[in-house]
Design a protein around this motif. Structure first.
Motif, short mmCIF file in Angstrom:
data_model
loop_
_atom_site.label_atom_id
_atom_site.label_comp_id
_atom_site.label_asym_id
_atom_site.label_seq_id
_atom_site.Cartn_x
_atom_site.Cartn_y
_atom_site.Cartn_z
N LEU A 235 -12.15 -32.30 -16.31
CA LEU A 235 -12.06 -31.51 -17.53
C LEU A 235 -13.45 -31.03 -17.92
CD1 LEU A 235 -10.72 -30.61 -20.29
CD2 LEU A 235 -11.40 -32.84 -21.14
N ARG A 236 -13.53 -29.74 -18.24
CA ARG A 236 -14.79 -29.17 -18.71
C ARG A 236 -14.56 -28.61 -20.10
NH1 ARG A 236 -19.11 -27.76 -15.70
NH2 ARG A 236 -17.84 -28.52 -14.01
N LEU A 237 -15.17 -29.26 -21.08
CA LEU A 237 -15.01 -28.87 -22.47
C LEU A 237 -16.29 -28.20 -22.93
CD1 LEU A 237 -13.58 -31.71 -24.76
CD2 LEU A 237 -12.75 -29.38 -24.57
N THR A 238 -16.13 -27.01 -23.49
CA THR A 238 -17.29 -26.32 -24.05
C THR A 238 -17.17 -26.34 -25.56
OG1 THR A 238 -17.21 -24.90 -22.12
CG2 THR A 238 -18.67 -24.20 -23.89
N LEU A 239 -18.18 -26.89 -26.22
CA LEU A 239 -18.18 -26.98 -27.67
C LEU A 239 -19.34 -26.14 -28.21
CD1 LEU A 239 -17.95 -30.41 -26.58
CD2 LEU A 239 -16.58 -30.15 -28.63
N PRO A 240 -19.01 -24.92 -28.65
CA PRO A 240 -20.09 -24.06 -29.13
C PRO A 240 -20.64 -24.53 -30.47
CG PRO A 240 -17.97 -22.97 -29.35
CD PRO A 240 -17.69 -24.30 -28.76
N LYS A 241 -21.90 -24.31 -30.66
CA LYS A 241 -22.51 -24.67 -31.94
C LYS A 241 -22.26 -23.55 -32.94
CE LYS A 241 -26.17 -27.46 -29.96
NZ LYS A 241 -27.61 -27.61 -29.80
N ALA A 242 -22.01 -23.92 -34.16
CA ALA A 242 -21.80 -22.92 -35.19
C ALA A 242 -23.09 -22.13 -35.40
CB ALA A 242 -21.38 -23.59 -36.49
N GLN A 243 -22.92 -20.90 -35.84
CA GLN A 243 -24.07 -20.00 -35.97
C GLN A 243 -25.21 -20.64 -36.77
OE1 GLN A 243 -23.15 -17.22 -34.23
NE2 GLN A 243 -25.33 -16.77 -34.12
N HIS A 244 -24.85 -21.31 -37.85
CA HIS A 244 -25.90 -21.85 -38.73
C HIS A 244 -26.67 -23.00 -38.08
CE1 HIS A 244 -23.86 -25.61 -39.81
NE2 HIS A 244 -22.75 -24.92 -39.75
N ALA A 245 -26.05 -23.59 -37.03
CA ALA A 245 -26.70 -24.74 -36.41
C ALA A 245 -27.66 -24.34 -35.30
CB ALA A 245 -25.65 -25.68 -35.86
N MET A 246 -27.56 -23.10 -34.89
CA MET A 246 -28.39 -22.66 -33.77
C MET A 246 -29.83 -22.43 -34.20
SD MET A 246 -26.34 -20.15 -31.34
CE MET A 246 -24.59 -20.21 -31.37
N LEU A 247 -30.67 -22.74 -33.27
CA LEU A 247 -32.08 -22.53 -33.52
C LEU A 247 -32.33 -21.03 -33.62
CD1 LEU A 247 -34.95 -23.96 -33.47
CD2 LEU A 247 -35.01 -23.25 -31.08
N GLN A 248 -32.83 -20.60 -34.77
CA GLN A 248 -33.06 -19.17 -34.94
C GLN A 248 -34.55 -18.89 -35.03
OE1 GLN A 248 -30.55 -17.69 -38.07
NE2 GLN A 248 -28.73 -18.15 -36.88
N LYS A 249 -34.94 -17.95 -34.22
CA LYS A 249 -36.35 -17.59 -34.22
C LYS A 249 -36.55 -16.44 -35.20
CE LYS A 249 -38.34 -19.67 -30.37
NZ LYS A 249 -38.35 -19.56 -28.93
N ILE A 250 -37.49 -16.62 -36.08
CA ILE A 250 -37.75 -15.55 -37.04
C ILE A 250 -39.01 -14.80 -36.60
CG2 ILE A 250 -38.39 -15.08 -39.45
CD1 ILE A 250 -36.52 -18.04 -39.39
N PRO A 251 -38.79 -13.54 -36.30
CA PRO A 251 -39.97 -12.78 -35.85
C PRO A 251 -40.96 -12.58 -37.00
CG PRO A 251 -38.05 -11.34 -36.05
CD PRO A 251 -37.58 -12.70 -36.38
N VAL A 252 -42.19 -12.78 -36.65
CA VAL A 252 -43.24 -12.64 -37.67
C VAL A 252 -43.84 -11.24 -37.56
CG1 VAL A 252 -45.40 -13.57 -38.57
CG2 VAL A 252 -43.71 -15.10 -37.52
N LYS A 253 -43.75 -10.55 -38.63
CA LYS A 253 -44.30 -9.19 -38.62
C LYS A 253 -45.77 -9.23 -39.04
CE LYS A 253 -39.99 -7.00 -39.93
NZ LYS A 253 -39.28 -6.56 -41.12
N THR A 254 -46.50 -8.41 -38.43
CA THR A 254 -47.89 -8.31 -38.86
C THR A 254 -48.01 -7.10 -39.79
OG1 THR A 254 -48.31 -7.12 -36.83
CG2 THR A 254 -49.05 -9.41 -36.92
N VAL A 255 -48.68 -7.33 -40.86
CA VAL A 255 -48.84 -6.24 -41.83
C VAL A 255 -50.26 -5.70 -41.69
CG1 VAL A 255 -48.67 -5.59 -44.25
CG2 VAL A 255 -47.25 -7.44 -43.35
N SER A 256 -50.29 -4.45 -41.42
CA SER A 256 -51.62 -3.88 -41.22
C SER A 256 -52.17 -3.35 -42.54
CB SER A 256 -51.57 -2.76 -40.18
OG SER A 256 -50.58 -1.82 -40.54
#
Lengths: 144, 146
Positions: free
Chosen positions: A123-144
């Motif tokens: 048996l192969r069970l795939t248990l996806p993580k809920a969106q809120h639990a996923m590691l989210q990378k926040i892009p850092v903007k540079t302000v000139s």
């Protein structure tokens, strides 16, 4: 433990389930069929999901029962005794029985997205993580 | 390579040993389930007067990797279970299933009819039917008088 999926202690599933009490005069095969074993599993966690692989020889999609109740995921596989017709057991190294095991899953698992595939007794069970639990990378903007 | 000699005379002690193992297992509250390892898979052997059937639980094996050979009264079962391929970033939390090659040889108390040997792999369970050679009729020798 920093895990989203915890296996319960194996001994907790090593108990009788209804038909363990065998009536006298029944064949050994029938008695052994009511035994319950703890299947062996692999659990692997990646960024977006947890994959659980369980060995359930003799179980197919019809005889496999997977349920999620609150935070407990339960696997239950029924195995039909597979005694070749016209033969008698002469020597035995393993017993045939049903499989049962439960796991505690965290709220980070997307219940509705759980997928199960059964092939060749695995048996192969795939248990996806809920969106809120996923590691989210926040892009850092540079302000000139 | 594991080789076990099984003949008619030792059927019952083997069974006694298995029963004892089961008893010990029950006492420890942990079912004994030998699994595919380098020692080879666990076998159950069923018999009747025409031959035997060996069953083994081998979940998740590519049937084409299973090799069964028969020679005289000896049967060899070998195969390979491929380990799960996981992405490098994945974290293994539990690894109870094992993988790798296995090989096991068994000597039966009769000559196996290789031509009639059959193997079926279904739901992760292998069954090998090993009939005995049946055509060994006693020879009638005619005594000539000179």
């Amino acid at each position: 433990m920093n895990s989203n999926l915890n296996a319960t202690a194996p001994h907790s599933t090593n108990r009788c389930h209804g038909h363990c009490e065998t009536r006298k005069g029944h064949a050994t095969e029938e008695r052994s069929a009511s035994k319950v074993f703890v299947p062996q599993v692999d659990i692997v966690e990646s960024d977006d999901r947890i994959t659980l692989v369980a060995d359930l020889p003799g179980v197919d999609q019809e005889t496999l029962d997977i349920s999620v109740e609150k935070n407990v995921l339960s696997l239950r596989g029924t195995v039909k005794p597979n005694i070749p017709e016209g033969y008698q057991l002469a020597y035995s190294e393993f017993e045939v029985g049903n499989f049962e095991r439960s796991f505690t899953i965290s709220n980070d698992i997307d219940r509705a997205g759980i997928e199960a595939v059964m092939k060749d007794g695995v048996l192969r069970l795939t248990l996806p993580k809920a969106q809120h639990a996923m590691l989210q990378k926040i892009p850092v903007k540079t302000v000139s | 390579m594991v080789s076990r000699v099984v003949s008619n005379a030792v059927w019952s002690p083997w069974r006694e040993l298995a029963r004892f193992q089961n008893e010990v297992g029950r006492m420890l509250h942990e079912p004994i389930r030998p699994n595919a390892s380098s020692d080879g898979p666990a076998f159950n052997i069923y018999r009747n007067d025409r031959g035997s059937v060996i069953t083994a639980e081998l979940p998740g094996i590519d049937a084409s990797s299973l090799e069964i050979s028969v020679s005289g009264d000896v049967v060899t079962i070998q195969g390979k279970r491929v380990a799960e391929a996981n992405p490098e970033t994945a974290r293994v939390q539990r690894r109870e299933r094992n993988a790798g090659e296995f090989k096991r040889t068994l000597k039966l108390p009769y000559r196996i009819d290789a031509g009639k040997t059959e193997a079926v792999y279904q739901l992760g369970v292998l069954s090998v039917t090993l009939p005995s050679v049946q055509d060994e009729k006693p020879h009638q020798i005619v005594v000539k008088s000179v």
